[in-house]
Scaffold this motif. Sequence first.
Motif, PDB file in Angstrom:
ATOM      1  N   LEU A 380      23.451   5.970 -48.263  1.00  0.00           N
ATOM      2  CA  LEU A 380      23.617   4.690 -47.593  1.00  0.00           C
ATOM      3  C   LEU A 380      25.061   4.207 -47.700  1.00  0.00           C
ATOM      4  CD1 LEU A 380      20.372   2.847 -48.784  1.00  0.00           C
ATOM      5  CD2 LEU A 380      20.792   3.870 -46.538  1.00  0.00           C
ATOM      6  N   MET A 381      25.641   4.346 -48.883  1.00  0.00           N
ATOM      7  CA  MET A 381      27.023   3.928 -49.085  1.00  0.00           C
ATOM      8  C   MET A 381      27.970   4.663 -48.142  1.00  0.00           C
ATOM      9  SD  MET A 381      26.926   3.932 -53.266  1.00  0.00           S
ATOM     10  CE  MET A 381      28.714   3.838 -53.457  1.00  0.00           C
ATOM     11  N   LYS A 382      27.714   5.935 -47.936  1.00  0.00           N
ATOM     12  CA  LYS A 382      28.592   6.764 -47.108  1.00  0.00           C
ATOM     13  C   LYS A 382      28.214   6.720 -45.637  1.00  0.00           C
ATOM     14  CE  LYS A 382      29.569   9.765 -51.058  1.00  0.00           C
ATOM     15  NZ  LYS A 382      29.459  11.119 -51.634  1.00  0.00           N
ATOM     16  N   ASN A 383      27.209   5.901 -45.326  1.00  0.00           N
ATOM     17  CA  ASN A 383      26.785   5.704 -43.940  1.00  0.00           C
ATOM     18  C   ASN A 383      26.376   7.024 -43.278  1.00  0.00           C
ATOM     19  OD1 ASN A 383      26.234   3.847 -41.892  1.00  0.00           O
ATOM     20  ND2 ASN A 383      28.186   4.217 -40.871  1.00  0.00           N
ATOM     21  N   GLU A 384      25.684   7.867 -44.044  1.00  0.00           N
ATOM     22  CA  GLU A 384      25.252   9.147 -43.509  1.00  0.00           C
ATOM     23  C   GLU A 384      24.198   8.942 -42.426  1.00  0.00           C
ATOM     24  OE1 GLU A 384      23.973  11.636 -46.712  1.00  0.00           O
ATOM     25  OE2 GLU A 384      25.945  11.641 -47.693  1.00  0.00           O
ATOM     26  N   LYS A 385      24.252   9.766 -41.433  1.00  0.00           N
ATOM     27  CA  LYS A 385      23.332   9.653 -40.306  1.00  0.00           C
ATOM     28  C   LYS A 385      21.885   9.801 -40.781  1.00  0.00           C
ATOM     29  CE  LYS A 385      22.403  11.492 -35.677  1.00  0.00           C
ATOM     30  NZ  LYS A 385      22.799  12.482 -34.648  1.00  0.00           N
ATOM     31  N   GLY A 386      21.055   8.871 -40.378  1.00  0.00           N
ATOM     32  CA  GLY A 386      19.643   8.922 -40.724  1.00  0.00           C
ATOM     33  C   GLY A 386      19.307   8.471 -42.134  1.00  0.00           C
ATOM     34  N   ALA A 387      20.296   7.994 -42.890  1.00  0.00           N
ATOM     35  CA  ALA A 387      20.033   7.564 -44.272  1.00  0.00           C
ATOM     36  C   ALA A 387      19.112   6.352 -44.285  1.00  0.00           C
ATOM     37  CB  ALA A 387      21.335   7.231 -44.986  1.00  0.00           C
ATOM     38  N   LYS A 388      18.102   6.383 -45.138  1.00  0.00           N
ATOM     39  CA  LYS A 388      17.127   5.314 -45.256  1.00  0.00           C
ATOM     40  C   LYS A 388      17.053   4.824 -46.699  1.00  0.00           C
ATOM     41  CE  LYS A 388      15.732   5.480 -40.943  1.00  0.00           C
ATOM     42  NZ  LYS A 388      16.011   4.356 -40.004  1.00  0.00           N
ATOM     43  N   SER A 389      16.436   3.671 -46.863  1.00  0.00           N
ATOM     44  CA  SER A 389      16.240   3.147 -48.207  1.00  0.00           C
ATOM     45  C   SER A 389      15.438   4.141 -49.037  1.00  0.00           C
ATOM     46  CB  SER A 389      15.495   1.814 -48.160  1.00  0.00           C
ATOM     47  OG  SER A 389      15.126   1.405 -49.475  1.00  0.00           O
TER      48      SER A 389
END
Length: 472
Positions: A380-389
């Motif tokens: 999430l911090m790195k704003n990766e594609k598809g990242a979810k909680s």
Amino acid sequence: MRVKIKLFTLIVATFFTPFINAQEITKPNIIHIIADDVGYDDLGCFGAKDINTPNLDQLATDGMKFTNFYTPHGTCTPSRASALTGRYASRVNNGTGLYVLFPHSTTGLEDELEVSITELLKEQGYTTGLYGKWHLGHLPQYLPCVHGFDEFLGIPYPNDHGPERIGNSGWRPNGISDPQIPLIEQAQVIQRCDNNDLAELPALFTREACKFIYRSVQDKKPFYLQYANIETHTPYFVPRGFEGQSKAGAYGDAVEYLDRSVGIILNTLKRLKIEDNTIIVFTSDNGPLVHRDEELENCYGKCGFTDESREHLLREGKYQERFDGGIRVSCIMKWPGNIPASTQCDEMITGMDLFTTFADLAGAQIPTDRVIDGKDIQPLMKNEKGAKSPHKAVYGFTATGRLMSVRYKNWKLILPGKHWTGNFETPQLYDLNNDQGEETNVADAHPKVVQEMTKLADNAAAAMKNHQPLDQ
């Protein structure tokens, strides 16, 4: 003599900064700024109209805002214990929990029972320091130096726990008069502070935090700095010359002074050319005061006044885990080259996630002999594609383990029962996408959602009681 040594260290660091090769340090430095009792929308970048926070706003511009960051608890001690250990407060100290501590308290965070993030970081070669408020036990066996902090300069509990207080909730037993607030260095009380002294401590903590950064860079060691300000907790004392500058009264002055301190720390990183290898995380330990307190006003005047006319986006504030005003707070993270600038994450994360994330970034092993509720949020911090909680749901537990609320997707469930925020005979359901202030109960319109979330609540309460992970 000690003061002279510290002054010499600062002089050396200032004049020889260009010769320090910060690139030799490969592990990232970590700065965790824990604001005390600052509301979700009390920063400009989160919507404040009457408080100026240019440095924090710039931090958000340079990094990422997290709009659904949940602190583990609605009060100071349990929330800080959870952040330091990665565990819900009711799990701490082998399941006995940890409540708000006072000058006469004889308990604290037990080193033999808990593993702190600072202990894990020290094993990975980090220098660790805490400047400001501790609030996890004032007796020697509970102080920061026992929990992996190399350096500590601060106060062991809030600045309104002095001899002038009686305590509305009866926290001062048998008419005991508490001593003046102690200023502690390592484990030694070096001063007893009156109110004039307390007003000047924020400036001292900022200066000493900057010196800590200088020394760590000189030693070519990665560092973990916890900067835990005190002025945004009642009484709202700020150093002389900084009063009366905010449109939001004494509380606004305190938040604006905190913002100045953040700016000074950020400038120190720039001067030392270590910005790119430093992670900065800004959070609050819990929500703000939103109700007036007669005793605080009698003791501290305008510095103990809560303006109930100030509007907040979230319902209620400090002292409860039901509504978002107590446990949903602002969060900003910056790490150049890793956290993209001018971004926003709306996924749910918690203060406990910082434990696991910091440990992973440092190469430390997460303890396997206990339940760790925090998750790694690097995607999430790195704003990766598809990242979810990493959390299916986030739970509002009291320090005793009573479940008060559940956050699931866009829904917030308030469990029935008696509480000072209201006695509810049936569950209350709020759609946070359309009702951020939790004003309209839509439980009757969404019975299946209530049923699904009630099952989540029952499972979580059982898992907590049986010392099991919640996300199963």
